[in-house]
Design an enzyme around this catalytic site. Structure first.
Site, PDB file in Angstrom:
ATOM      1  N   ILE A  50       0.841  -1.212   0.000  1.00  0.00           N
ATOM      2  CA  ILE A  50       0.000   0.000   0.000  1.00  0.00           C
ATOM      3  C   ILE A  50       0.868   1.250   0.000  1.00  0.00           C
ATOM      4  O   ILE A  50       0.582   2.214  -0.702  1.00  0.00           O
ATOM      5  CB  ILE A  50      -0.963  -0.010   1.210  1.00  0.00           C
ATOM      6  CG1 ILE A  50      -1.963  -1.152   1.029  1.00  0.00           C
ATOM      7  CG2 ILE A  50      -1.678   1.317   1.357  1.00  0.00           C
ATOM      8  CD1 ILE A  50      -2.958  -1.290   2.142  1.00  0.00           C
ATOM      9  N   VAL A  53       1.983   8.075   2.161  1.00  0.00           N
ATOM     10  CA  VAL A  53       1.773   9.318   1.405  1.00  0.00           C
ATOM     11  C   VAL A  53       3.121   9.815   0.872  1.00  0.00           C
ATOM     12  O   VAL A  53       3.227  10.287  -0.251  1.00  0.00           O
ATOM     13  CB  VAL A  53       1.091  10.375   2.307  1.00  0.00           C
ATOM     14  CG1 VAL A  53       1.304  11.764   1.763  1.00  0.00           C
ATOM     15  CG2 VAL A  53      -0.382  10.091   2.410  1.00  0.00           C
ATOM     16  N   VAL A  55       4.969  12.368   1.349  1.00  0.00           N
ATOM     17  CA  VAL A  55       5.367  13.767   1.429  1.00  0.00           C
ATOM     18  C   VAL A  55       5.285  14.158   2.907  1.00  0.00           C
ATOM     19  O   VAL A  55       4.942  13.333   3.733  1.00  0.00           O
ATOM     20  CB  VAL A  55       4.488  14.697   0.562  1.00  0.00           C
ATOM     21  CG1 VAL A  55       4.916  14.675  -0.879  1.00  0.00           C
ATOM     22  CG2 VAL A  55       3.029  14.334   0.694  1.00  0.00           C
ATOM     23  N   ALA A  58       8.488  19.311   5.534  1.00  0.00           N
ATOM     24  CA  ALA A  58       8.802  20.529   6.284  1.00  0.00           C
ATOM     25  C   ALA A  58       8.122  20.447   7.642  1.00  0.00           C
ATOM     26  O   ALA A  58       7.018  19.925   7.762  1.00  0.00           O
ATOM     27  CB  ALA A  58       8.313  21.754   5.521  1.00  0.00           C
ATOM     28  N   LYS A  86      15.577  24.921   9.126  1.00  0.00           N
ATOM     29  CA  LYS A  86      14.472  25.781   8.682  1.00  0.00           C
ATOM     30  C   LYS A  86      14.214  26.869   9.718  1.00  0.00           C
ATOM     31  O   LYS A  86      13.904  26.560  10.876  1.00  0.00           O
ATOM     32  CB  LYS A  86      13.221  24.905   8.482  1.00  0.00           C
ATOM     33  CG  LYS A  86      11.977  25.694   8.147  1.00  0.00           C
ATOM     34  CD  LYS A  86      10.788  24.784   7.907  1.00  0.00           C
ATOM     35  CE  LYS A  86       9.515  25.597   7.752  1.00  0.00           C
ATOM     36  NZ  LYS A  86       8.311  24.772   7.721  1.00  0.00           N
ATOM     37  N   PRO A 104       8.749  33.931  10.538  1.00  0.00           N
ATOM     38  CA  PRO A 104       9.936  33.351  11.179  1.00  0.00           C
ATOM     39  C   PRO A 104       9.568  32.513  12.401  1.00  0.00           C
ATOM     40  O   PRO A 104       8.515  32.723  12.999  1.00  0.00           O
ATOM     41  CB  PRO A 104      10.692  34.602  11.633  1.00  0.00           C
ATOM     42  CG  PRO A 104       9.601  35.572  11.990  1.00  0.00           C
ATOM     43  CD  PRO A 104       8.431  35.280  11.072  1.00  0.00           C
ATOM     44  N   LEU A 340      -2.870  11.261   9.444  1.00  0.00           N
ATOM     45  CA  LEU A 340      -3.891  11.628   8.461  1.00  0.00           C
ATOM     46  C   LEU A 340      -5.233  10.967   8.753  1.00  0.00           C
ATOM     47  O   LEU A 340      -6.267  11.460   8.300  1.00  0.00           O
ATOM     48  CB  LEU A 340      -3.404  11.242   7.056  1.00  0.00           C
ATOM     49  CG  LEU A 340      -2.137  11.980   6.607  1.00  0.00           C
ATOM     50  CD1 LEU A 340      -1.636  11.420   5.278  1.00  0.00           C
ATOM     51  CD2 LEU A 340      -2.382  13.484   6.480  1.00  0.00           C
ATOM     52  N   THR A 351       2.097  21.820   9.451  1.00  0.00           N
ATOM     53  CA  THR A 351       1.598  21.520  10.797  1.00  0.00           C
ATOM     54  C   THR A 351       1.231  20.054  11.028  1.00  0.00           C
ATOM     55  O   THR A 351       0.969  19.664  12.168  1.00  0.00           O
ATOM     56  CB  THR A 351       0.354  22.380  11.087  1.00  0.00           C
ATOM     57  OG1 THR A 351      -0.482  22.369   9.930  1.00  0.00           O
ATOM     58  CG2 THR A 351       0.747  23.794  11.420  1.00  0.00           C
ATOM     59  N   ILE A 353       2.863  17.132  10.903  1.00  0.00           N
ATOM     60  CA  ILE A 353       3.734  16.333  11.769  1.00  0.00           C
ATOM     61  C   ILE A 353       3.617  16.842  13.209  1.00  0.00           C
ATOM     62  O   ILE A 353       3.659  16.066  14.163  1.00  0.00           O
ATOM     63  CB  ILE A 353       5.188  16.337  11.241  1.00  0.00           C
ATOM     64  CG1 ILE A 353       5.229  15.548   9.923  1.00  0.00           C
ATOM     65  CG2 ILE A 353       6.154  15.732  12.256  1.00  0.00           C
ATOM     66  CD1 ILE A 353       6.553  15.534   9.203  1.00  0.00           C
TER      67      ILE A 353
END
Ligand code: FAD
Length: 509
Positions: A50, A53, A55, A58, A86, A104, A340, A351, A353
């Site tokens: 299966i 996702v 992705v 970030a 980041k 920021p 998800l 947001t 994660i």
């Protein structure tokens, strides 16, 4: 009875995590760290057929606390997941075409005479003598110059005024956490769940395609958008927020990086029917066009994405579809939804994660000793998660409604759509007096709201009377001093690429 329990002869609660994407392995790693082998037997089932996702590259700064709590070494993590640092997100073309601002992970200046910095800046702005707001944020100046340094712990240092997150390869992170979890006693089972068996407590067991049956006391549904247990078996319900967040699809594609330094920030560029992300990693750049199928055909969005890549694509673009919203019950009977399966808010502020992390933190905090949660525990989990989902939702909606753009049907829709009542109240308070949302729970601090509000040209009509009454020259000197200190500190930081190389080399040594 389940094999693991019989073998161990244990009466510990059995926890079954269903799904091995980012949510599944983060959950398994954290439960392994907290409980496995001592207070619970943790098993994870996933299906390579299966897939995930894939992705979700970030993040926001909270992920650092997750890694630290698990004792993960930063340099090893950065090397293994091909991560970059980041300092925030650059938004291009959101307020008006041609605009650019950075949200920021850090403050704008500091309170002066007990009043928030932005009130003083606003006063200067109204007199036409303010430096750019960006100049009063160290992480923004560093990001714009492709510089990075870890923050200082001394609160007197200007280098303590920001935080940072990572951009990483989500597949590599899941693999990294799998090794971590398995080393701490988490058992992994490969197989496709084909049946979910109900029982008096909710779910009794799952059955795999090869006929195996796995029982558990507590199930964590990390099966992704499908929500195999929470929705498939328990019909927990879904609250649909697409009227406020109309994007419902995304094309994602990695590409080669253009020559030049790796940016220590994510970029979100507004497009005709949504926006495009750019996430620089060590070995490639992640890209995606998040769009609304009400306002763009998928073929048109795909072409727009491919026309706006900085290098050759490394794969065929992948189409993902979703519905903004959240599961009505996130902990139903003996099933907890994390990832998800619990809901999805588009990735504009990275947001998802964080929401996984919050779910895991709450699960550990409320973990029932016998694996059976009472209604009070479930209600508290739902309360905390719902609150966070709603706060994130309002913050995302702000990016769309606070625009002057009316050049496409998409932007005309979001500019004039009916807003959630909570956001209407906050916006009114800000427009009238510069009052910014501030709350005890919830991830976005006042500086985040300010960055988006000012960045998208929403300016209050009055400053606080105490600031208004203060001497203009003195205010100007204080604000200019902040800008000068930020400029000096940013110039003293090393280049992001140099910091990365040093860290990766250290990990390899
Ligand atoms: P998935 O990755 O879908 O994993 C589901 C797991 O369940 C898989 O292992 C699968 O094999 C298993 N499974 C499903 N059905 C069965 C079955 N029948 N039997 C056995 N196993 C099964 N988040 C961020 O924080 N930052 C971002 O930048 C970001 N960008 C995103 C961009 C897009 C376009 C999308 C859609 C999401 C993005 N996200 C982002 C969200 C992020 O991808 C997810 O939060 C994260 O990947 C967690 O997904 P998951 O583990 O819940 O689900």
């Amino acid at each position: 009875m389940d094999k693991a329990r019989t073998e161990a002869g244990s009466t510990r609660p059995r926890v079954l995590v269903v799904g091995g994407g980012t949510a599944g392995w983060m959950t398994a790693a954290a439960l392994g760290w907290a409980f496995a082998g001592r207070m619970a037997d943790v098993t994870l089932v996933e299906s390579e057929a299966i897939g995930t996702v894939g992705v979700g590259e970030a993040t926001v700064p909270h992920i650092r606390y997750f890694n630290q709590r698990l004792g993960i070494d930063e340099s090893e993590f950065v090397r293994e997941t091909r991560a970059t640092f980041k300092l925030g997100i650059e938004f291009r073309d959101w307020g008006r075409i041609g605009d650019s601002y950075i949200h920021p992970f850090g403050d704008f200046g500091h309170d002066i005479d007990g009043m928030p910095f932005h009130q003083h800046w606003l006063k200067l702005h109204r007199h036409g003598v303010a430096p750019p707001l960006e100049a009063c944020s160290l992480p923004i100046l560093a990001a714009r110059a492709d510089r990075f340094a870890p923050p200082a712990s001394d609160p007197r240092s200007i280098r303590s005024t920001y935080s940072y997150a990572y951009q990483f390869d989500a597949g590599l992170y899941a693999a990294f956490l799998r090794r971590y979890a398995e080393a701490r006693g988490v058992r992994r089972v490969e197989g496709k769940v084909v049946e979910v068996e109900r029982g008096p407590a909710g779910v009794a067991a799952i059955r795999l395609d090869d006929g195996r049956r796995i029982e558990a006391d507590l199930f964590v549904d990390c099966s992704g958008f499908r929500g195999l247990l929470i929705e498939g078996a328990l019909a927990a319900g879904y609250e649909d927020w697409t009227d406020w967040l109309p994007c419902d699809a995304a094309w994602a594609v990695p590409c080669d990086a253009a020559p030049g330094p790796r940016a220590p920030y994510t970029r979100a560029t507004a497009r005709d029917a949504g926006w495009q992300w750019r996430i620089p990693l060590q070995h490639r750049v992640g890209n995606g066009y998040v769009f609304s199928t009400r306002f763009a055909e998928p073929d048109v969005a795909r072409a727009a994405l491919l026309a706006n890549l900085e290098g050759d694509p490394r794969a065929e673009p992948k189409l993902l579809r979703f519905k903004a919203g959240r599961r009505r019950r996130q902990w139903a009977d003996n099933v907890v939804a994390i990832g998800l399966s619990s809901g999805f808010l588009e990735p504009l502020e990275s947001t998802s994660i964080h929401l996984i992390q919050l779910g895991i933190t709450k699960l550990i905090e409320l973990f029932p000793a016998n694996g059976r949660a009472d209604p009070v525990v479930r209600a508290e989990f739902d309360r905390a998660m719902s609150l966070e989902y709603e706060r994130v939702r309002d913050f995302l909606v702000l990016h769309y409604c606070a625009t002057e753009r009316d050049d496409t049907p998409f932007w005309r829709y979001v500019r004039t759509m009916k807003l959630p009542d909570t956001l209407v109240d906050w916006l009114a308070a800000f427009r009238a007096r510069g009052v910014v949302p501030s709350y005890r729970e919830g991830m976005f601090l006042p500086a985040s709201w300010l960055a988006v509000l000012f960045g998208q040209r929403v300016v209050p009509s009055a400053v606080h009377p105490l600031v208004e009454a203060a001497d203009l020259k003195q205010t100007q000197a204080s604000v200019d001093a902040v800008a000068a200190a930020c400029a000096r500190a940013a110039a003293a930081m090393q280049l992001h690429d140099d910091h990365l190389s040093a860290l990766v080399t250290r990990a390899a040594a």
